[in-house]
Enzyme design. Structure first.
Site, PDB file in Angstrom:
ATOM      1  N   GLU A  55       0.652  -1.048  -0.011  1.00  0.00           N
ATOM      2  CA  GLU A  55      -0.152  -0.039  -0.056  1.00  0.00           C
ATOM      3  C   GLU A  55       0.925   1.266   0.018  1.00  0.00           C
ATOM      4  O   GLU A  55       1.720   1.252   0.677  1.00  0.00           O
ATOM      5  CB  GLU A  55      -0.889   0.126   1.342  1.00  0.00           C
ATOM      6  CG  GLU A  55      -1.878   1.123   1.253  1.00  0.00           C
ATOM      7  CD  GLU A  55      -2.833   1.232   2.438  1.00  0.00           C
ATOM      8  OE1 GLU A  55      -2.749   0.260   3.262  1.00  0.00           O
ATOM      9  OE2 GLU A  55      -3.748   2.465   2.547  1.00  0.00           O
ATOM     10  N   ARG A 113       5.496 -12.806   9.727  1.00  0.00           N
ATOM     11  CA  ARG A 113       5.740 -11.550   9.648  1.00  0.00           C
ATOM     12  C   ARG A 113       7.133 -11.345  10.251  1.00  0.00           C
ATOM     13  O   ARG A 113       7.431 -11.922  11.221  1.00  0.00           O
ATOM     14  CB  ARG A 113       4.783 -10.704  10.625  1.00  0.00           C
ATOM     15  CG  ARG A 113       4.267  -9.407  10.038  1.00  0.00           C
ATOM     16  CD  ARG A 113       3.364  -8.734  10.872  1.00  0.00           C
ATOM     17  NE  ARG A 113       3.501  -7.243  10.855  1.00  0.00           N
ATOM     18  CZ  ARG A 113       2.945  -6.779   9.631  1.00  0.00           C
ATOM     19  NH1 ARG A 113       2.144  -7.491   8.739  1.00  0.00           N
ATOM     20  NH2 ARG A 113       3.262  -5.573   9.124  1.00  0.00           N
ATOM     21  N   LYS A 136       4.564   0.684   8.959  1.00  0.00           N
ATOM     22  CA  LYS A 136       4.643   1.929   8.595  1.00  0.00           C
ATOM     23  C   LYS A 136       3.928   3.296   9.329  1.00  0.00           C
ATOM     24  O   LYS A 136       4.358   4.265   9.410  1.00  0.00           O
ATOM     25  CB  LYS A 136       4.019   1.727   7.137  1.00  0.00           C
ATOM     26  CG  LYS A 136       4.868   1.477   6.259  1.00  0.00           C
ATOM     27  CD  LYS A 136       4.013   1.288   4.848  1.00  0.00           C
ATOM     28  CE  LYS A 136       3.346   0.189   4.736  1.00  0.00           C
ATOM     29  NZ  LYS A 136       2.560   0.018   3.531  1.00  0.00           N
TER      30      LYS A 136
HETATM   31  P1  ATP Z   1       2.696  -2.106   7.840  1.00  0.00           P
HETATM   32  O1  ATP Z   1       1.832  -2.699   9.011  1.00  0.00           O
HETATM   33  O2  ATP Z   1       4.184  -1.870   8.312  1.00  0.00           O
HETATM   34  O3  ATP Z   1       1.894  -0.933   7.304  1.00  0.00           O
HETATM   35  P2  ATP Z   1       1.618  -3.674   5.891  1.00  0.00           P
HETATM   36  O4  ATP Z   1       1.298  -5.051   5.905  1.00  0.00           O
HETATM   37  O5  ATP Z   1       0.326  -2.706   6.205  1.00  0.00           O
HETATM   38  O6  ATP Z   1       2.577  -3.222   6.918  1.00  0.00           O
HETATM   39  P3  ATP Z   1       1.668  -3.474   3.200  1.00  0.00           P
HETATM   40  O7  ATP Z   1       2.212  -2.221   2.383  1.00  0.00           O
HETATM   41  O8  ATP Z   1       0.011  -3.485   2.909  1.00  0.00           O
HETATM   42  O9  ATP Z   1       2.139  -3.060   4.581  1.00  0.00           O
HETATM   43  O10 ATP Z   1       2.368  -4.616   2.755  1.00  0.00           O
HETATM   44  C1  ATP Z   1       2.910  -5.189   1.481  1.00  0.00           C
HETATM   45  C2  ATP Z   1       3.240  -6.563   1.640  1.00  0.00           C
HETATM   46  O11 ATP Z   1       4.392  -6.685   2.767  1.00  0.00           O
HETATM   47  C3  ATP Z   1       2.267  -7.517   2.231  1.00  0.00           C
HETATM   48  O12 ATP Z   1       2.178  -8.813   1.468  1.00  0.00           O
HETATM   49  C4  ATP Z   1       2.527  -7.722   3.603  1.00  0.00           C
HETATM   50  O13 ATP Z   1       2.047  -8.769   4.308  1.00  0.00           O
HETATM   51  C5  ATP Z   1       4.206  -7.394   3.501  1.00  0.00           C
HETATM   52  N1  ATP Z   1       4.739  -7.491   5.103  1.00  0.00           N
HETATM   53  C6  ATP Z   1       4.297  -6.121   5.551  1.00  0.00           C
HETATM   54  N2  ATP Z   1       5.234  -6.183   6.714  1.00  0.00           N
HETATM   55  C7  ATP Z   1       5.982  -7.197   6.872  1.00  0.00           C
HETATM   56  C8  ATP Z   1       6.628  -7.690   7.749  1.00  0.00           C
HETATM   57  N3  ATP Z   1       6.958  -7.157   9.049  1.00  0.00           N
HETATM   58  N4  ATP Z   1       7.247  -8.965   7.656  1.00  0.00           N
HETATM   59  C9  ATP Z   1       7.079  -9.683   6.466  1.00  0.00           C
HETATM   60  N5  ATP Z   1       6.056  -9.313   5.410  1.00  0.00           N
HETATM   61  C10 ATP Z   1       5.732  -7.969   5.553  1.00  0.00           C
HETATM   62 MG    MG Z   2      -1.406  -2.360   5.404  1.00  0.00          MG
END
Ligand code: ATP
Ligand code: MG
Length: 572
Positions: free
Chosen positions: A47, A271, A281
């Site tokens: 995102e 994760r 983020k």
């Molecule tokens: P955040 O909580 O930091 O915003 P998010 O999961 O909302 O992370 P996205 O931009 O939606 O962030 O994530 C893109 C991809 O990266 C998704 O497939 C998500 O599952 C993966 N991802 C995000 N954070 C992690 C993490 N800590 N470990 C492994 N994969 C991750």
């Molecule tokens: Mg997200």
């Protein structure tokens, strides 16, 4: 775990690698031709609401890395269904970071490209009696939803006719209703043990300008209604996401089955969570907004741009990600493990240099004034191909303050009055006296040298217990050096006492700026992003703030590798 598996040895990726259940599944799916003759297709779906962090690096290495292993393809898809939080700046930084990590996408996609198709599919579900417009407020919807132990209650609007739902949904889309006044919901099962299946919201009303579609839409699909169908449209065969989406999988499948579209499959992995580090983020954005750090690429940040500026390498991050693999349970990884991979990589590739961070002047009394000479030094003892260079030596030098003690504690073998040490690659010197300022601090150390020890070689088999680094005072260049420490004081920055927030666990000493470090003159033309090992001190990288005549270095890592020790202990 390391036993040979005849099935996986048939795969294109037959070399020994840490086990990874997703790779095993891909091998199986190719063998059973689950997707016919299609190649493995994955996607990385960030995102664009912030900069990528190390957690994303793990996801990227899985999405791109596994597809690469099998000759498959990976799309970069921006999951841009949240117009209020998304910006072009983030889109640009994400592309830069994915490429820097060493990957190239097949197709560049945006969930917003599918808004027309998603809307058509929503209409299809409304017409099939599988979706309805609900007038309950968000609050009421929550109340009706029930709990894990109690079933939900039907909304009074659940029984609306198909005609009425169609009419209302089209009006929603045409902007006739206010934000939050209505939603479109899937009609599934308000008593489902899975809360996600209790008539989830598909569309919400939001009069917001989208970074790509502008004001075309005032209704936006929810993550669950957009993600699986986007995967399906791109014919993704293996859609990897983190474990918190496990409970969403039935809904992901429900939409795809109801619509009868390409049966992509969702696979959840753990994760990444690192000690002393926050990977979220939202929280990283807060650090940036509140100026707790100097922007997204502050070298203390666990963002890809932050660690890049700090001097980390893409190879080391990929090696680290390969080593942690993927599993089905969340855990925590020691930050020292990442640092270990980084040191291993830098040790092999970066040139050495001599730099004194906290200088103490040394004068060699029996070395003639005005004389100077060049000593030959290996650029990288780990890599003979890196060659040698000449470093100037003269009567006045700088050494580290820490390498001298007027009164040496037990087992202190470096310089102290009456003691002899080796100046690296140069000579043996013996301390004869010290010069102090009015306050009694040692400001200069006086020594004699042994001309027979040239090159740092022992004359007549005489041993010294210590070798220290130095820089010729007359030739030294002065530089700013930024020393970084952990951003948080606790291994789990989310471990809070009553009334605290994660900000209370910030390390107040995470940045130390040294204004007048003394470097050997060969570093004069060092350019931003160039990396060095300052001998005995650590790994350093030229910062982008650096200018000719005003060099700035970031400490990537100190030399000490605690992970190697932890590993050794565990293995012993
Ligand atoms: P955040 O909580 O930091 O915003 P998010 O999961 O909302 O992370 P996205 O931009 O939606 O962030 O994530 C893109 C991809 O990266 C998704 O497939 C998500 O599952 C993966 N991802 C995000 N954070 C992690 C993490 N800590 N470990 C492994 N994969 C991750
Ligand atoms: Mg997200």
């Amino acid at each position: 775990m390391a036993t040979s598996n005849p099935e996986s040895s048939a795969a294109p990726a037959a070399e020994a690698r840490p086990s990874n259940f997703i790779r095993d599944l891909m091998v199986e799916d190719l063998k059973t031709k689950k997707y016919g003759d299609a190649v493995i297709q994955t996607r990385f779906p960030p995102e664009p609401n912030g900069y990528l962090h190390l957690g994303h690096a793990k996801a990227i290495c899985l999405d791109f890395g596994l597809a690469d292993e099998f000759g498959g393809k990976t799309n970069l898809r921006f999951d841009d269904t949240n117009p209020e939080k998304e910006e072009q700046e983030y889109v640009d930084s994400i592309k830069t970071d994915v490429r820097w990590l060493g990957f190239e996408w097949d197709r560049l996609c945006y969930a917003s490209d599918y808004f027309d198709q998603l809307y058509a599919w929503a209409l299809q579900l409304v017409k099939a009696g599988k979706a309805y417009v609900d007038d309950l407020t968000a609050e009421e919807i929550r109340e009706h939803r029930g709990t894990l132990t109690e079933p939900g209650k039907d909304s009074p609007y659940r029984t609306r006719s198909v005609e009425e739902n169609l009419d209302l949904f089209v009006c929603m889309k045409n902007g006739e209703f206010e934000d939050g006044s209505r939603v479109l919901r899937a009609k599934i099962d308000m008593a489902s043990p899975n809360l996600n299946m209790r008539d989830p919201v598909m569309y919400r009303i939001l009069h917001a300008t989208h970074h790509r579609t502008g004001d075309k839409w005032c209704i936006y699909p929810m993550y669950d209604f957009a993600h699986g169908q986007s995967d399906s449209l791109e014919k993704v065969t293996h859609s990897m996401c983190t474990l918190e989406f496990t409970d969403h999988q039935p809904l992901y499948r429900w939409y795809i089955e109801q619509l009868g579209i390409f049966p992509t499959q969702q696979i959840e992995f753990d994760r990444l969570s690192l000690t002393y580090t926050l990977l979220s983020k939202r929280k990283l954005l807060q650090l940036v907004r509140e100026q707790r750090v100097n922007g997204w690429d502050d070298p203390r940040m666990p963002t890809i741009s932050g660690i890049r500026r700090r001097g980390f390498t893409a190879e080391a991050i990929r090696n680290f990600c390969a080593a942690i693999g993927a599993s089905r349970t969340n855990g925590s990884t020691d930050i020292e493990m990442l640092e270990h991979f980084q040191r291993e990589d830098l040790n092999k590739r970066v040139p050495r240099a001599m730099a004194v961070l906290k200088p103490l002047k040394v004068v060699i009394e029996n070395y003639p004034e005005g004389q100077e000479e060049l000593v030959e030094v290996a650029n990288n003892p780990e890599d003979t191909a890196a060659g040698t260079r000449q470093v100037p030596f003269s009567r006045a030098l700088y050494i580290e303050q820490d390498d001298f003690r007027e009164v040496p504690p037990p087992k202190y073998y470096r310089l102290s009055p009456g003691k002899e040490v080796r100046l690296r690659n140069a000579y043996f010197v013996t301390c004869t006296s010290v010069v102090k300022d009015a306050a009694g601090n040692v400001v200069e150390v006086r020594c004699t040298y042994d001309p027979a020890s040239r090159g740092g070689n022992s004359p007549n088999g005489r041993k010294v217990k210590s070798t220290i680094h130095w820089v010729s005072a007359r030739h030294a260049i002065t530089a700013e050096v930024r020393i970084y420490d952990k951003l948080f004081t606790k291994a789990d920055p989310g471990d809070l006492e009553e009334g605290q927030t994660f900000l209370d666990n910030l390390n107040p000493n995470s940045l130390e700026v040294i204004a007048d470090a003394k470097l050997e003159p060969s570093l004069k033309d060092a350019k931003p992003e160039e990396r060095y090992q300052f001998e005995r001190v650590g790994y350093f990288c030229v910062d982008r703030d650096s200018k000719p005549g005003a060099l700035v270095f970031n400490r990537t890592l100190p030399l000490k590798d605690t992970w190697a020790k932890i590993e050794k202990k565990a293995g012993a």
